[in-house]
Scaffold this motif. Structure first.
Motif, PDB file in Angstrom:
ATOM      1  N   TYR A   1      -5.097  -1.935  -6.219  1.00 48.53           N
ATOM      2  CA  TYR A   1      -6.213  -1.025  -5.963  1.00 48.53           C
ATOM      3  C   TYR A   1      -7.230  -1.744  -5.065  1.00 48.53           C
ATOM      4  N   ASP A  22      -8.416   3.711  -4.923  1.00 49.50           N
ATOM      5  CA  ASP A  22      -7.943   3.500  -3.552  1.00 49.50           C
ATOM      6  C   ASP A  22      -8.848   4.171  -2.531  1.00 49.50           C
ATOM      7  N   ASP A  32       0.858  -1.186   0.000  1.00 47.79           N
ATOM      8  CA  ASP A  32       0.000   0.000   0.000  1.00 47.79           C
ATOM      9  C   ASP A  32       0.892   1.233   0.000  1.00 47.79           C
TER      10      ASP A  32
END
Length: 1007
Positions: A843, A801, A742
């Motif tokens: 994503y 996101d 991330d």
């Protein structure tokens, strides 16, 4: 002393029947509270006022007894320099009168005389410095000159006083009827004090004494200003002989004044071997003014070439500086000096300065120079001990000291040092280095730097060649020092000429035999144009430059992954059977790093340039490329050898350059990071493994590393970095997968690394990229946007996101021309596993990012629209946008058209049009092309046409419901045989068939 105190003191003396007033001239003032004869002269260039008090003998004895219990180190027991050094306001011919203001008692047997006085001093303004100047001629030097008239009488003296304006005080008029004293001009070739003729023997005056007289307090320092511009070099030399260690020179006052004599006084003091310190006469009364005066002082000190550690005193005595914020104001003055690099600070003040403690607090007592003048400053006496024990750094104890034999020129201020404040010298510092000494044939080149404080007074710079073996000088060359930024930034930066200390000089040694001789080189600063006189020297170590051989390294340069060494080596030795080689030597260890044999090449230029006598001159050349892989070249030299019989050594070389550039750092296809650029480093010779490392600065961890094979970069080889090892093969261009990390809104950096370990650790050289902040991402695609009957079919995917459990998804139809939302349809995202598989797995919603929506478009103008897919979460919307779409198709076909015998037209066919979304009324119109007129029209209801929907026109709005079948239109008697008729099919927004309409005109038919 202020006006109110004067007035009260005068009233007190009148009541006590003290009617004898002495009119005198001089440079001192009585500090009555301590009973000492004191002056308020801050420097020798300020107006001084003297007040002497005489009382009856019996009263004196009583006053002395009463005062002995009251003596303290307060603002009343020492003098300060006079506050009349207002160089801007002094007026020519001003008359200053100082009156007795207090009854005083003497405390010590050294100072046991009191006189009641009123004094008048005439002041003059010097042309170059707006200060009240001490008179330089014998008529006005002392308190008992012939210009002064003293009258005393039994009757009361009439006086008139008023407050001072500018530097002028209305004089107190003293009138007496008895005894006129006339003092004649003295012969000042002897001690001045021994030649004073005063008719009142009981009137005390300060002792006039010669500097060096051992009966008086030791004089360690003098302070001077423009009023001592008469001082010569011989005077300063004499002061040095008399024991003076330091000259304190006034440089500035306020924000504009500069002492015009300062430069000369500083030079003379340095030449005499005295320490040089400076002072600034303060006028500021707020922090802004303090800072401005500090800048003025700093600029002037820089202009005078004073080193940054020069001690500067703030002269705090002028009443203009009185302020409850005196401490803050002075600190602002110090701040301005410190910003300019002058950080050596101290304070000068007097005991009666109103804010004495506040200004002392900025530096401490041990860095305070206190002023107070007894009548007789006895060596080791009471006041000397008193100020010393109080912890002050120095004491200014007199302003009536003279240079023996020069008494007629005027007195000087003198001070004693208690703790090194005035005498600890700023040593005459010196530093330097001979960077390079090269002999090329008969030409000797010497490069280096030489910084010395004494260069300020010894302005002639030389480099001298000295033959230590022969014991004689060979050559000397004068030079002008050049700028050396490296020295200005080094440990030597505080030396006077550090920034301008460089030299690069050349000598011709033609005709001089130095074979086997040890030479030394001298960098010199002298006060004589020929380099002799007073001088300061820096000597090099010994060098033997010529051992029956000669040569030069013309080029030592990195080319790609090799060191190119080119030059020549001539010798008188017999070289038969001798192997020639070049060696790389580690300067730190002396270890041979690499040896390369070579065959000599022709060098006819060596023969032509004066070396024909050497046996191998014609074939003395070398031109060799030495591989560098695995060799530490950070500190090396090159040696040219003929076996073990002849050696030529180069200078030191430091190859430690490094350069880099990251051409691109960008996120591509989800968590794929593209990195391209180049990294070249000399130290890569011993660090062969190359890596690119992705570091998450936000998370504080490494995300990925990949090894790479360096790419060719000819652009780098031809750039400023071309001389760096492997510059032409320093490139990288790769994509690094960051997996499912991330990285949203994280700051990433890429490290390009050379390492000696296969893991990328070990000894390494790193180049860090600029930071890349990864924004929250949105991506997607509109797979299909097409009309299906009366609906718009929109299919695609939107990965983001920013989605969460409460995210609302919708598709909007936007009028591209106006930006207006025409229609919005909410949807529930569909599964799209293909998105995750195609590089977007990082994503958040990649697998559920799909949409497949049918949007009714009836009533919408879809001629120029854009589709937007939105996610809205907690009021924040993220979106993807399609390309512009233009829906303007207009298709139709006339299946059948005829007119029956009743003049009724029958029409069948279809008409599909995208713009029918906003035109719901359908008409058929018969138009007489021949007569140019409409014959009739009929509205119809469209019917289903599956064939049209399945045809080329299937993507047009209403294609599946676009038919008209046997629509009858009565033509009446309008029809005329032989005319050409046309059928028009129309969509319009008007029930009558007009308004905004869209037509198809079918080919005409002749009746």
């Amino acid at each position: 002393m202020d006006y109110r105190r004067k007035k009260r003191a005068l009233s007190h003396y009148r009541k006590a029947n003290k009617k004898h007033f002495l009119l005198a001239s001089g440079v001192t003032m009585m500090a009555f509270s301590t009973g000492m004869y004191t002056t308020q002269v801050a420097k020798a260039d300020q107006t001084a006022t003297t007040t002497q008090v005489q009382q009856q003998t019996a009263e004196t004895t009583q006053a002395t007894t009463e005062a002995k219990t009251d003596l303290t180190l307060t603002t009343e027991n020492s003098s300060q320099k006079t506050a009349t050094e207002n160089e801007v306001q002094a007026e020519t011919g001003a008359v200053v009168t100082t009156e007795a203001t207090e009854n005083t008692q003497l405390q010590d047997t050294e100072e046991n005389k009191i006189t009641d006085t009123t004094q008048t001093v005439e002041t003059k303004t010097e042309p170059t410095e707006t200060e009240t100047k001490k008179q330089e001629n014998v008529e006005t030097q002392l308190t008992d000159k012939a210009q002064t008239t003293v009258q005393t009488g039994a009757q009361d003296t009439q006086t008139t006083t008023q407050p001072a304006t500018s530097n002028e005080v209305t004089a107190t008029q003293a009138t007496a009827t008895e005894n006129t004293l006339a003092v004649q001009k003295a012969d000042f070739t002897q001690n001045v004090a021994n030649n004073v003729a005063v008719s009142f023997a009981a009137v005390p005056t300060p002792d006039h004494f010669n500097i060096g007289d051992s009966s008086y307090t030791r004089a360690d320092a003098i302070d001077v200003s423009s009023y001592q511009d008469w001082l010569t070099q011989d005077d300063f030399n004499k002061l040095k002989q008399l024991g003076i260690k330091t000259a304190i020179v006034k440089v500035t006052q306020g924000t504009g004044y500069v002492n015009p004599a300062a430069s000369k006084q500083i030079e003379y003091a340095r030449n005499a071997g005295l320490n040089v310190m400076v002072y600034h006469y303060a006028m500021f009364d707020n922090t802004s003014a303090g800072y401005a005066e500090g800048q003025h002082a700093a600029n002037t000190m820089q202009n005078f070439g004073l080193s940054k550690d020069t001690l500067i005193f703030a002269d705090m005595e002028d009443s203009s500086t009185y302020s409850v914020n005196a401490q803050a104001n002075l600190n602002s003055f110090w701040n301005a000096l410190s910003v300019a690099g002058f950080t050596n600070h101290a304070v000068y003040t007097g005991g009666s300065y109103l804010y004495r403690d506040a200004v002392i607090a900025t530096v401490g007592r041990d860095r305070t120079w206190i002023a107070q003048y007894p009548y007789t400053p006895v060596r080791g006496g009471h006041y000397e001990q008193q100020w010393h024990n109080a912890g002050y750094g120095a004491w200014q104890f007199a302003s009536t000291a003279y240079i023996p034999g020069r008494e007629y020129m005027g007195p000087l201020d003198v001070s004693i040092d208690f703790n090194g404040l005035l005498t600890a010298p700023v040593k005459n510092r010196e530093a330097g280095y001979f960077d390079e000494i090269t002999l090329n044939g008969n030409d000797l080149s010497i490069r280096g730097w030489h910084a010395a404080d004494l260069s300020a007074s010894r302005g002639h710079a030389y480099v001298i060649v000295y033959d230590k073996t022969a014991g004689k000088e060979l050559r000397r060359v004068a030079y002008t020092p050049t700028y050396r930024q490296d020295v200005a930034n080094s440990y030597a930066k505080n030396i006077y000429n550090a920034a301008n200390s460089g030299f690069n000089v050349n000598f011709s040694l033609a005709g001089i035999d130095i074979s086997g001789h040890e030479l030394q080189f001298i960098a010199r600063y002298s006060d004589a144009a020929n380099g002799e006189g007073n001088h300061t020297d820096m000597w090099s170590k010994g060098y033997i430059l010529l051992k029956n051989e000669v040569g030069n390294f013309d080029e030592v340069k990195i080319v790609g992954d090799q060191l190119h060494v080119r030059g020549w080596h001539a010798t008188d030795r017999d070289l038969n059977g001798v192997t020639s080689n070049l060696q790389l030597i580690d300067n730190r260890t002396g270890r041979v790093l690499r040896t390369v044999n070579y065959s000599a090449v022709a060098r006819p230029d060596v023969v032509k340039n004066g070396y024909a006598s050497y046996k191998n001159a014609a074939n003395s050349g070398f031109d060799v490329y030495i591989p560098l892989s695995g060799v530490d070249i950070t500190n090396i030299k090159v040696i040219a050898n003929y076996g073990s019989i002849a050696t030529l050594s180069s200078r030191e070389y430091h190859f430690a350059r490094e350069a880099d550039y990251f051409d691109d750092i960008s996120i591509r296809n989800g968590n794929q990071l593209h990195v391209s650029g180049w990294h070249a480093a000399d130290k890569a010779t011993t660090r062969p493994y190359t890596f690119l490392i992705v570091f998450d600065k936000t998370a504080g961890r490494e995300l990925a590393r990949v090894s790479y094979t360096a790419l060719n970069r000819n652009d780098v080889a031809n750039s400023f970095a071309g001389g760096i090892y492997q510059a032409g093969k320093s490139g990288f261009d790769t994509v690094i997968s960051l997996g499912n990390a991330d990285i949203t809104e994280h700051e990433l950096q890429v490290v390009a690394r050379y390492s000696d370990a296969t893991s990328g650790e070990g000894n390494r050289i790193d180049a860090w990229s600029r930071p890349l902040v990864v924004a929250k991402r949105d991506t997607g695609f509109f797979d299909e946007v097409r009309l299906v009957n009366d609906k718009l079919h929109v299919r695609g995917w939107h990965a983001s996101d920013r989605v969460s459990a409460n995210t609302v998804a919708n598709i909007e139809v936007i009028d591209t021309k106006t930006g207006r939302v025409l229609r919005s349809v909410a949807y529930t995202p569909d599964l799209r596993p293909d998105v995750a598989k195609n590089g977007y797995a990082s994503y958040k919603n990649a697998t559920t990012s799909g949409f497949d929506v049918y949007i009714p478009v009836a009533g919408l103008d879809i001629s120029n629209i854009t589709l937007v897919a939105n996610y809205t979460t907690s009021g924040y919307t993220t979106k993807i946008t399609s390309n512009n779409r233009n829906f303007e198709r207009n298709d139709g076909y006339l299946d059948r058209f005829y007119v029956d015998g009743n003049n009724v037209a029958h029409v069948s066919g279809w008409h599909a049009a995208d713009k029918a979304t906003t035109r719901p009324y359908a008409f058929i119109i018969i138009y007489d092309q021949t007569a140019k007129k409409e014959l009739g029209r009929a509205q119809y209801t469209v019917s289903a046409r599956q064939d049209v929907l399945n045809s080329y026109a299937g993507g047009t709005y209403n294609a599946g419901k676009s038919g008209f079948n046997n629509v009858a239109i009565e033509l009446g008697k309008n029809i005329i045989k032989g005319h050409d008729l046309q059928v028009i099919t129309r969509y319009t927004d008007d029930p009558r068939g007009n308004g905004n309409y869209l037509d198809i005109w079918f080919p005409s038919v002749r009746i």
